[in-house]
Every structure is written in structure tokens, then in C-alpha cells.
Design an enzyme around this catalytic site. Structure first.
Site, mmCIF file in Angstrom:
data_model
loop_
_atom_site.group_PDB
_atom_site.id
_atom_site.type_symbol
_atom_site.label_atom_id
_atom_site.label_comp_id
_atom_site.label_asym_id
_atom_site.label_seq_id
_atom_site.Cartn_x
_atom_site.Cartn_y
_atom_site.Cartn_z
ATOM 1 N N VAL A 167 0.836 -1.206 0.000
ATOM 2 C CA VAL A 167 0.000 0.000 0.000
ATOM 3 C C VAL A 167 0.869 1.255 0.000
ATOM 4 O O VAL A 167 0.581 2.226 -0.703
ATOM 5 C CB VAL A 167 -0.960 -0.001 1.209
ATOM 6 C CG1 VAL A 167 -1.615 1.363 1.400
ATOM 7 C CG2 VAL A 167 -2.033 -1.076 1.034
ATOM 8 N N GLU A 168 1.946 1.232 0.774
ATOM 9 C CA GLU A 168 2.773 2.424 0.913
ATOM 10 C C GLU A 168 3.504 2.795 -0.373
ATOM 11 O O GLU A 168 3.470 3.950 -0.791
ATOM 12 C CB GLU A 168 3.798 2.224 2.036
ATOM 13 C CG GLU A 168 3.211 2.184 3.434
ATOM 14 C CD GLU A 168 2.682 3.526 3.905
ATOM 15 O OE1 GLU A 168 2.927 4.554 3.242
ATOM 16 O OE2 GLU A 168 1.998 3.544 4.944
ATOM 17 N N THR A 169 4.195 1.826 -0.984
ATOM 18 C CA THR A 169 5.084 2.180 -2.098
ATOM 19 C C THR A 169 5.042 1.211 -3.269
ATOM 20 O O THR A 169 5.924 1.267 -4.126
ATOM 21 C CB THR A 169 6.549 2.263 -1.615
ATOM 22 O OG1 THR A 169 6.969 0.965 -1.152
ATOM 23 C CG2 THR A 169 6.710 3.280 -0.500
#
Length: 365
Positions: free
Chosen positions: A145-147
Site C-alpha cells: 500500500v505504501e510504495t
């Protein structure tokens, strides 16, 4: 983190793990071609209050004064960062949509990328699960989700983003003073970390909030929770997936993750005695026992009814459709310490679960 506003106290870098910060790509090029391009950018060298802050930091942290003044003087004001930090319009806040939010992250392409990441890093993920008690699928969900597993680590120079938010946080924001103080602490942590590690603070790229690496750690979280998980003598959250994996697990365990506990349970309502407002009042903070929720008309599923710890009734809006509800545990709450959003936490959980299912299906072929 996508935007993980994490305000943690500073502590020493873990013993035996010299910190290495290295940008995966130059921010200079991406910013020169972006909306912040300006033939005469505003440098904080022209801002006496910023240089005075550098002097105060030098005295407080026993850092070299001229080095700090030089670095702060090279920081650039980024109008796009200031704009992005503005609160969303009321219409946007009122139209939250879990199904739409979910569709951005639970995609075939992201699941395939997650599967490749898990296969490549299976040893580090298994060890993080053993040592910290955080399931591999949760770690995979967060980094995805982050990167997108390191593919999207941010295009803003961290020094510029943090300086902009430390000295020019939008005054119209309802929490402007609080957020200004937060970002000044983060800038302090970033510069102190750079000075101790020998990293050039003008190099790293990150999010518009100054978060860095595969797991998008704010500087204070890097100082407190980053670990040299592969034992090579340095911490690199930009380019070393093992370090990122161990650090994400360490962060969650440090924020109350309980090994073996579910993240959430299904829930349905007894409409005849439902007291929705008091159940939602604590927001995502687990507050009610299963029996207390049942007494107010929110009925956890069979597993949830047996849960011994506190629960939160979590509401997720679906635009004009009926909201979705879950009963969140303390582990669900631990994920929201990474990013204070129930939508974020459930997306992390569901992406990790989808990748785990894809991995299991591949193993049976």
C-alpha cells in the site's frame, strides 16, 4: 507512509547498525520537471527565522552550527507540498468511499507485485514473523500500500518537504500550530540523523510529508524503529527490502501488535436495540467488550463474540451506499498507528490477504 504522521520521541540508533540513507533516484530531476520548477526558487537561506532555528538546533543537539545553517539554507520552499497539506474540501470529506478506496490498492497488478516481493523476500518475512510476531501478510500489505513494493517511494526531496512544512505549514489548517511543531521535530530528527550517519541530507527523496523508503518512515520513526535486519552493518530502508521488512515489523510490535490476535471480525446489527452513536463515539479505539457491543445491538460474529480483548465498531463510508462495519481489535488499531485511517488499515489487511491467497494458489499448481 502514504502519509504516516508519526510523532515519536528520539532515541539512539540501534547498537552496531550504522545508518545508511540513500535515495533510490535523484529528486532534483523529478522536481525540475514538476510543478515546483522555478527559475528563482525560494531558498530558506533568505529566511532569518529558519536560520535562527538552525542555530537553536545546533546548540540543543551539539551539532556543527555552520553545517546546519548551510543545509537549511539549501532547503527550498515547495508550493505543491503546502497545497497538498491543505485539508480536503468538505465535499470530499463527506464522500468517503471504502469500495472506491479499496479498488485503488487491491488490484491484480499490485497482487502480482506483492507475490513477487514475498517470493524474493520469503526468508526475511518468515524471520520477521518469528521475531516480532507480525504476520508476513501484514508486512507485505503495508509495503504494498505504501510504495507498491518500492516502486513509488516519493518524488519530493525530503529536506525541502520537511522545511516547507516546518516553516510554512498552511496557516488555514485547523491544526496548523500542532502540525508545525510536529514537522519541526521531524526536520530536527532528519538533520540529526544525517549528521550522525554522514548522509548528505540534500539527497533522499520521499513523500510530500517527508516519509522515506519502502515502508515510508518519518525520520523519528526511522530513528526509533529502523533495524539492520540483514546484519550488513547499515540500515537502508530505500534499497534493502530486508531492513524495510524488519523495521515495519518492529514498528508494529512497538505500537502494541499482539501475536496471534485477529485484526477484526464481522459484525451485524440487532436493529431493535442498536445504539449506533455511542458505539461509534470512540472511533477506531478499541473500547467495548464483545458483551458490551452486543448489549448495544452490534453483534460480532462467532469468533468475535469469543474475543477476550476490547473491540471498536469501525464504520467505513461507501459514498451514497450503506456503510460497511467491522469490529476492530487492538491489532487493527496497531495498524492505524502507521496511518490513522480505518480505510488504510483494512486495505493493508485485504491486500496482504489477497497476496497470501495468490501465494497459496501458486503452491498448489
Amino acid at each position: 507512509m502514504v502519509m504516516a504522521m508519526l510523532s515519536m520521541a528520539a532515541c539512539a540508533i540501534p547498537a552496531g547498525a550504522a545508518t545508511a540513507l540513500k535515495s533510490a533516484a535523484s529528486c532534483q530531476a523529478s522536481q525540475a520537471s514538476g510543478t515546483d520548477a522555478d527559475p528563482a526558487p525560494l531558498l530558506y537561506a533568505a529566511r532569518p527565522e529558519a536560520l535562527q532555528w538552525a542555530d537553536d538546533l545546533a546548540a540543543r543537539r551539539d551539532l556543527e552550527r555552520q553545517w546546519l545553517r548551510q543545509i537549511i539554507g539549501q532547503a527550498r520552499f515547495l508550493p505543491s507540498v503546502q497545497r497538498l497539506m491543505q485539508p480536503p474540501p468538505a465535499a470530499d470529506r463527506a464522500s468517503k468511499n471504502w469500495h472506491l478506496y479499496r479498488s485503488r490498492f487491491i488490484t491484480p497488478a499490485r497482487i502480482r507485485a506483492g507475490l513477487r516481493f514475498w517470493q524474493a523476500q520469503r526468508s526475511a518475512l518468515a524471520r520477521a514473523e518469528r521475531e516480532y510476531g507480525v504476520p508476513a501478510e501484514i508486512i507485505v500489505g503495508i509495503i504494498g500500500v505504501e510504495t507498491l513494493y518500492g516502486q513509488q517511494q516519493g518524488r519530493w526531496r525530503v529536506l525541502d518537504a520537511l522545511a516547507t512544512l516546518a516553516f510554512d505549514f498552511p496557516a488555514a489548517h485547523p491544526r496548523a500550530q500542532e502540525r508545525t511543531e510536529f514537522f519541526r521535530r521531524e526536520l530536527e530528527q532528519f538533520l540529526s540523523l544525517a549528521q550522525r550517519s554522514g548522509m548528505a541530507p540534500t539527497e533522499p527523496c520521499g513523500s510530500y510529508a517527508g516519509a522515506m523508503g519502502l515502508g515510508q518512515f518519518m525520520p523519528s520513526s526511522w530513528v526509533r524503529y529502523a533495524v539492520d535486519f540483514d546484519g550488513n552493518g547499515r540500515i537502508d530502508l530505500f534499497n534493502d527490502p530486508a531492513d524495510a521488512i524488519g523495521s515495519v515489523a518492529h514498528y508494529l510490535r512497538g505500537h502494541g501488535w499482539t501475536p496471534g490476535m485477529a485484526t477484526h471480525f464481522g459484525v451485524h446489527f440487532d436493529t431493535a436495540r442498536l445504539q449506533l452513536a455511542p458505539l461509534l463515539a470512540p472511533d477506531i479505539l478499541p473500547t467495548f467488550s464483545a458483551a458490551e457491543m452486543q448489549a448495544q445491538g452490534a453483534m460480532p460474529d462467532a469468533a468475535g463474540a469469543q474475543h477476550a480483548g476490547p473491540l471498536a465498531l469501525v464504520e467505513l463510508q461507501n459514498g451514497g451506499a450503506a456503510p460497511s462495519y467491522i469490529a476492530g481489535t487492538e491489532n487493527f488499531y496497531a495498524i492505524t498507528r502507521y496511518n490513522r485511517s480505518s480505510y488504510y488499515a483494512l486495505a493493508v489487511i485485504e491486500l496482504g490477504r489477497a497476496v497470501a491467497m495468490a501465494r497459496a494458489a501458486q503452491a498448489t499448481r
